[in-house]
Write a protein that holds these residues in place. Structure first.
Motif, mmCIF file in Angstrom:
data_model
loop_
_atom_site.group_PDB
_atom_site.id
_atom_site.type_symbol
_atom_site.label_atom_id
_atom_site.label_comp_id
_atom_site.label_asym_id
_atom_site.label_seq_id
_atom_site.Cartn_x
_atom_site.Cartn_y
_atom_site.Cartn_z
ATOM 1 N N SER A 42 7.376 25.854 14.502
ATOM 2 C CA SER A 42 7.054 25.527 15.887
ATOM 3 C C SER A 42 7.829 26.479 16.795
ATOM 4 O O SER A 42 8.789 27.126 16.377
ATOM 5 N N GLU A 43 7.399 26.548 18.054
ATOM 6 C CA GLU A 43 8.110 27.380 19.011
ATOM 7 C C GLU A 43 9.558 26.921 19.103
ATOM 8 O O GLU A 43 9.848 25.730 18.976
ATOM 9 N N GLY A 44 10.457 27.856 19.299
ATOM 10 C CA GLY A 44 11.842 27.466 19.465
ATOM 11 C C GLY A 44 12.820 28.529 19.043
ATOM 12 O O GLY A 44 12.459 29.688 18.815
ATOM 13 N N ASP A 45 14.061 28.104 18.919
ATOM 14 C CA ASP A 45 15.172 28.989 18.569
ATOM 15 C C ASP A 45 15.542 28.787 17.111
ATOM 16 O O ASP A 45 15.710 27.648 16.660
ATOM 17 N N TYR A 46 15.722 29.897 16.408
ATOM 18 C CA TYR A 46 15.999 29.867 14.968
ATOM 19 C C TYR A 46 17.121 30.824 14.623
ATOM 20 O O TYR A 46 17.294 31.867 15.252
ATOM 21 N N ILE A 47 17.852 30.459 13.586
ATOM 22 C CA ILE A 47 18.740 31.379 12.878
ATOM 23 C C ILE A 47 18.181 31.472 11.468
ATOM 24 O O ILE A 47 17.914 30.451 10.834
ATOM 25 N N PHE A 48 17.971 32.686 10.993
ATOM 26 C CA PHE A 48 17.482 32.903 9.642
ATOM 27 C C PHE A 48 18.653 33.303 8.755
ATOM 28 O O PHE A 48 19.463 34.161 9.125
ATOM 29 N N GLU A 49 18.750 32.659 7.601
ATOM 30 C CA GLU A 49 19.755 33.030 6.610
ATOM 31 C C GLU A 49 19.018 33.663 5.438
ATOM 32 O O GLU A 49 18.060 33.092 4.929
ATOM 33 N N VAL A 50 19.449 34.844 5.045
ATOM 34 C CA VAL A 50 18.824 35.568 3.944
ATOM 35 C C VAL A 50 19.784 35.580 2.766
ATOM 36 O O VAL A 50 20.928 36.022 2.896
ATOM 37 N N GLU A 51 19.308 35.074 1.623
ATOM 38 C CA GLU A 51 20.095 35.042 0.395
ATOM 39 C C GLU A 51 19.585 36.116 -0.560
ATOM 40 O O GLU A 51 18.382 36.233 -0.770
ATOM 41 N N ASN A 52 20.500 36.869 -1.137
ATOM 42 C CA ASN A 52 20.161 37.878 -2.144
ATOM 43 C C ASN A 52 20.410 37.266 -3.515
ATOM 44 O O ASN A 52 21.536 36.974 -3.879
ATOM 45 N N ASN A 53 19.337 37.066 -4.264
ATOM 46 C CA ASN A 53 19.436 36.454 -5.585
ATOM 47 C C ASN A 53 18.896 37.417 -6.645
ATOM 48 O O ASN A 53 17.714 37.388 -6.965
ATOM 49 N N GLY A 54 19.759 38.277 -7.142
ATOM 50 C CA GLY A 54 19.389 39.146 -8.246
ATOM 51 C C GLY A 54 18.956 40.551 -7.884
ATOM 52 O O GLY A 54 18.585 41.322 -8.758
ATOM 53 N N VAL A 55 19.001 40.913 -6.605
ATOM 54 C CA VAL A 55 18.670 42.283 -6.198
ATOM 55 C C VAL A 55 19.961 43.095 -6.280
ATOM 56 O O VAL A 55 20.966 42.723 -5.678
ATOM 57 N N ASP A 56 19.930 44.202 -7.015
ATOM 58 C CA ASP A 56 21.166 44.941 -7.282
ATOM 59 C C ASP A 56 21.622 45.855 -6.142
ATOM 60 O O ASP A 56 22.458 46.732 -6.336
ATOM 61 N N HIS A 57 21.056 45.655 -4.971
ATOM 62 C CA HIS A 57 21.489 46.390 -3.781
ATOM 63 C C HIS A 57 21.314 45.469 -2.568
ATOM 64 O O HIS A 57 20.815 44.358 -2.698
ATOM 65 N N GLU A 58 21.737 45.940 -1.416
ATOM 66 C CA GLU A 58 21.681 45.123 -0.211
ATOM 67 C C GLU A 58 20.241 44.854 0.224
ATOM 68 O O GLU A 58 19.351 45.666 -0.026
ATOM 69 N N VAL A 59 20.036 43.696 0.866
ATOM 70 C CA VAL A 59 18.725 43.323 1.389
ATOM 71 C C VAL A 59 18.860 43.021 2.877
ATOM 72 O O VAL A 59 19.961 42.917 3.404
ATOM 73 N N GLY A 60 17.714 42.883 3.545
ATOM 74 C CA GLY A 60 17.727 42.596 4.974
ATOM 75 C C GLY A 60 16.534 41.756 5.368
ATOM 76 O O GLY A 60 15.878 41.137 4.523
ATOM 77 N N ASN A 93 21.225 36.561 14.340
ATOM 78 C CA ASN A 93 21.554 35.928 15.615
ATOM 79 C C ASN A 93 20.462 34.902 15.907
ATOM 80 O O ASN A 93 19.515 34.761 15.127
ATOM 81 N N VAL A 94 20.541 34.215 17.023
ATOM 82 C CA VAL A 94 19.503 33.258 17.410
ATOM 83 C C VAL A 94 18.251 34.048 17.795
ATOM 84 O O VAL A 94 18.304 34.984 18.597
ATOM 85 N N VAL A 95 17.129 33.658 17.191
ATOM 86 C CA VAL A 95 15.832 34.298 17.423
ATOM 87 C C VAL A 95 14.941 33.286 18.138
ATOM 88 O O VAL A 95 14.731 32.187 17.628
ATOM 89 N N THR A 96 14.430 33.641 19.299
ATOM 90 C CA THR A 96 13.517 32.769 20.032
ATOM 91 C C THR A 96 12.087 33.180 19.695
ATOM 92 O O THR A 96 11.693 34.321 19.951
ATOM 93 N N LEU A 97 11.339 32.252 19.089
ATOM 94 C CA LEU A 97 9.958 32.523 18.700
ATOM 95 C C LEU A 97 8.998 31.740 19.586
ATOM 96 O O LEU A 97 9.188 30.546 19.811
ATOM 97 N N THR A 98 7.981 32.429 20.097
ATOM 98 C CA THR A 98 6.926 31.798 20.880
ATOM 99 C C THR A 98 5.653 31.789 20.050
ATOM 100 O O THR A 98 5.562 32.472 19.021
ATOM 101 N N LYS A 99 4.662 31.021 20.491
ATOM 102 C CA LYS A 99 3.417 30.903 19.741
ATOM 103 C C LYS A 99 2.826 32.277 19.453
ATOM 104 O O LYS A 99 2.831 33.163 20.298
ATOM 105 N N GLY A 100 2.348 32.424 18.213
ATOM 106 C CA GLY A 100 1.724 33.684 17.841
ATOM 107 C C GLY A 100 1.830 33.964 16.361
ATOM 108 O O GLY A 100 2.368 33.172 15.586
#
Length: 119
Positions: A42-60, A93-100
């Motif tokens: 839904s529309e709103g403010d989000y923080i995304f957490e990215v977990e690296n599970n088994g990738v032998d280099h950095e991810v984003g 950081n906090v990401v504000t998502l609008t409809k789309g």
């Protein structure tokens, strides 16, 4: 001030809501892919957490409007603060998502573009 936390585990991703209405979405990456293949939020403010599970280099993480994935259209707040190595995680950081329609992907892993719909 105490935080009110609500954790909803759907088997696809974890969504946490605190008292300030900033929701947290956890996304796991394995070699060449995100384990969550599509997000509907839904529309709103989000923080995304990215977990690296088994990738032998950095991810984003990159989030961009669908069809506009060049760097100038990336939602910069959705970049992880540090690029996690195998066994680590990092938040945006906090990401504000609008409809789309949006996409999310990792150019470091690299992954395909996955659909993110905001209703």
């Amino acid at each position: 001030m105490k935080k009110l936390l609500l954790v909803l585990a759907l088997g696809l991703f974890t969504l946490t809501v605190n008292a300030q209405d900033v929701k947290k979405v956890t996304l796991e990456q394995t070699v060449g892919e995100f384990t969550v293949k599509e997000l509907k939020l839904s529309e709103g403010d989000y923080i995304f957490e990215v977990e690296n599970n088994g990738v032998d280099h950095e991810v984003g993480l990159v989030i961009a409007p669908e069809g506009k994935t060049d760097a100038e259209n990336h939602i910069k707040a959705a970049y992880v603060k540090t690029t996690p190595k195998d066994g680590e995680s990092s938040e945006t950081n906090v990401v504000t998502l609008t409809k789309g329609a949006y996409v999310y992907f990792c150019p470091l892993n690299p992954t395909i573009e996955y659909k993110l719909t905001v209703e």
